[in-house]
Design a protein around this motif. Structure first.
Motif, short mmCIF file in Angstrom:
data_model
loop_
_atom_site.label_atom_id
_atom_site.label_comp_id
_atom_site.label_asym_id
_atom_site.label_seq_id
_atom_site.Cartn_x
_atom_site.Cartn_y
_atom_site.Cartn_z
N GLY A 39 0.82 -1.21 0.00
CA GLY A 39 0.00 0.00 0.00
C GLY A 39 0.85 1.26 0.00
N ARG A 40 1.93 1.22 0.77
CA ARG A 40 2.81 2.39 0.83
C ARG A 40 3.55 2.60 -0.48
NH1 ARG A 40 7.29 3.05 5.43
NH2 ARG A 40 7.82 1.01 4.63
N VAL A 41 4.02 1.51 -1.09
CA VAL A 41 4.73 1.65 -2.36
C VAL A 41 3.76 2.09 -3.47
CG1 VAL A 41 4.81 -0.49 -3.75
CG2 VAL A 41 6.88 0.64 -3.19
N GLU A 42 2.53 1.62 -3.40
CA GLU A 42 1.53 2.05 -4.38
C GLU A 42 1.26 3.54 -4.25
OE1 GLU A 42 -3.10 1.33 -4.61
OE2 GLU A 42 -1.99 -0.45 -5.27
N ALA A 43 1.14 4.03 -3.03
CA ALA A 43 0.95 5.47 -2.82
C ALA A 43 2.13 6.26 -3.35
CB ALA A 43 0.73 5.75 -1.33
N ALA A 44 3.34 5.74 -3.15
CA ALA A 44 4.53 6.41 -3.68
C ALA A 44 4.53 6.41 -5.20
CB ALA A 44 5.79 5.73 -3.15
N PHE A 45 4.04 5.33 -5.82
CA PHE A 45 3.96 5.28 -7.28
C PHE A 45 2.97 6.32 -7.80
CE2 PHE A 45 5.25 0.53 -7.52
CZ PHE A 45 6.58 0.90 -7.48
N PHE A 46 1.86 6.51 -7.10
CA PHE A 46 0.91 7.54 -7.50
C PHE A 46 1.56 8.92 -7.41
CE2 PHE A 46 -2.60 4.48 -6.33
CZ PHE A 46 -3.04 4.31 -7.62
N GLN A 47 2.33 9.16 -6.35
CA GLN A 47 3.04 10.44 -6.23
C GLN A 47 4.06 10.60 -7.35
OE1 GLN A 47 4.74 10.40 -2.32
NE2 GLN A 47 2.83 10.99 -1.31
N ALA A 48 4.75 9.53 -7.68
CA ALA A 48 5.75 9.58 -8.76
C ALA A 48 5.07 9.88 -10.09
CB ALA A 48 6.52 8.27 -8.84
N ARG A 49 3.91 9.29 -10.30
CA ARG A 49 3.18 9.51 -11.56
C ARG A 49 2.79 10.99 -11.68
NH1 ARG A 49 2.78 8.88 -16.46
NH2 ARG A 49 0.72 8.81 -17.32
N GLU A 50 2.34 11.57 -10.59
CA GLU A 50 2.00 13.00 -10.60
C GLU A 50 3.24 13.85 -10.84
OE1 GLU A 50 -0.11 14.06 -7.07
OE2 GLU A 50 -1.66 12.54 -7.42
N ALA A 51 4.36 13.48 -10.23
CA ALA A 51 5.61 14.22 -10.41
C ALA A 51 6.09 14.11 -11.85
CB ALA A 51 6.67 13.71 -9.45
N MET A 52 5.91 12.94 -12.47
CA MET A 52 6.32 12.77 -13.86
C MET A 52 5.51 13.67 -14.78
SD MET A 52 6.88 8.64 -14.03
CE MET A 52 6.39 8.54 -15.72
N ASP A 53 4.24 13.84 -14.47
CA ASP A 53 3.41 14.73 -15.28
C ASP A 53 3.86 16.18 -15.15
OD1 ASP A 53 1.92 12.57 -16.11
OD2 ASP A 53 0.28 12.91 -14.69
N GLY A 54 4.42 16.52 -13.99
CA GLY A 54 4.86 17.89 -13.75
C GLY A 54 6.32 18.14 -14.07
N GLY A 55 7.05 17.12 -14.48
CA GLY A 55 8.47 17.29 -14.78
C GLY A 55 9.29 16.15 -14.22
N ALA A 56 10.38 16.50 -13.57
CA ALA A 56 11.33 15.50 -13.06
C ALA A 56 10.86 14.93 -11.72
CB ALA A 56 12.70 16.12 -12.90
N VAL A 57 11.24 13.69 -11.48
CA VAL A 57 10.93 13.01 -10.22
C VAL A 57 12.16 13.05 -9.33
CG1 VAL A 57 10.24 10.83 -9.17
CG2 VAL A 57 9.31 11.48 -11.40
N GLN A 58 12.00 13.53 -8.13
CA GLN A 58 13.08 13.52 -7.13
C GLN A 58 12.80 12.35 -6.19
OE1 GLN A 58 15.72 15.54 -7.22
NE2 GLN A 58 14.85 16.43 -9.09
N TRP A 59 13.52 11.24 -6.40
CA TRP A 59 13.24 10.02 -5.66
C TRP A 59 13.43 10.19 -4.16
CZ3 TRP A 59 10.29 7.17 -8.32
CH2 TRP A 59 10.46 7.01 -9.70
N ALA A 60 14.42 10.93 -3.74
CA ALA A 60 14.67 11.13 -2.32
C ALA A 60 13.51 11.87 -1.66
CB ALA A 60 15.97 11.88 -2.10
N ASP A 61 13.01 12.91 -2.30
CA ASP A 61 11.87 13.66 -1.77
C ASP A 61 10.61 12.80 -1.75
OD1 ASP A 61 13.51 15.86 -1.51
OD2 ASP A 61 12.87 16.75 -3.42
N LEU A 62 10.42 12.05 -2.81
CA LEU A 62 9.25 11.18 -2.90
C LEU A 62 9.30 10.12 -1.80
CD1 LEU A 62 7.37 10.16 -5.86
CD2 LEU A 62 8.25 8.26 -4.56
N ALA A 63 10.46 9.54 -1.56
CA ALA A 63 10.61 8.53 -0.51
C ALA A 63 10.32 9.12 0.86
CB ALA A 63 12.02 7.94 -0.55
N ALA A 64 10.81 10.31 1.11
CA ALA A 64 10.56 10.96 2.40
C ALA A 64 9.07 11.27 2.58
CB ALA A 64 11.38 12.24 2.51
#
Length: 106
Positions: A39-64
Motif C-alpha cells: 500500500g505504501r509503495v503504491e501510494a509512492a507510485f501515485f506520487q511519482a506519476r504526478e511528479a512525472m506529469d509535472g516534470g522530473a521526479v526527485q526520488w529522495a523527496d518522494l521517498a521521504a
C-alpha cells in the motif's frame, strides 16, 4: 489493508491483534506487513506519476513524503514489488509499449 484489519478484528472470537493478523494472512495469503508495504509503495507510485506529469521526479523527496527512512529503502521496496528499480520502471513506463497500464494508472 486497513479495511481487512477492521474486518478481521470484527469477526468472531479471538480478537487479539495476532489473531487478526492470522485471519488476514488466511484470507489474502500475505502478511499484514506485506500488505501495508504494498500500500505504501503504491501510494509512492501515485506520487511519482504526478511528479512525472509535472516534470522530473526527485526520488529522495518522494521517498521521504511516502514515509520511507531513505531513498534506498524505497528503492528496495519498489524493486521487491515490481522487480524493477524506480528509475528503470519510470523509463519503461514512458517508452515501452508493454507498460501501457502504468501510463493510465491514476
Amino acid at each position: 489493508a486497513q479495511v481487512l484489519a477492521l474486518r478481521a478484528l470484527a469477526s468472531g472470537a479471538g480478537q487479539s491483534l495476532r489473531q487478526a493478523e492470522r485471519r488476514i494472512k488466511t484470507w489474502t495469503g500475505q502478511s499484514m506487513r506485506a500488505l501495508q508495504g504494498r500500500g505504501r509503495v503504491e501510494a509512492a507510485f501515485f506520487q511519482a506519476r504526478e511528479a512525472m506529469d509535472g516534470g522530473a521526479v526527485q526520488w529522495a523527496d518522494l521517498a521521504a513524503d511516502a514515509g520511507y527512512a531513505d531513498q534506498s529503502h524505497f528503492c528496495r521496496e519498489a524493486r521487491r514489488v515490481t522487480g524493477l528499480s524506480p528509475d528503470l520502471l519510470k523509463r519503461r513506463m514512458q517508452q515501452d509499449e508493454s507498460f501501457w497500464i502504468y501510463r493510465i494508472w491514476r
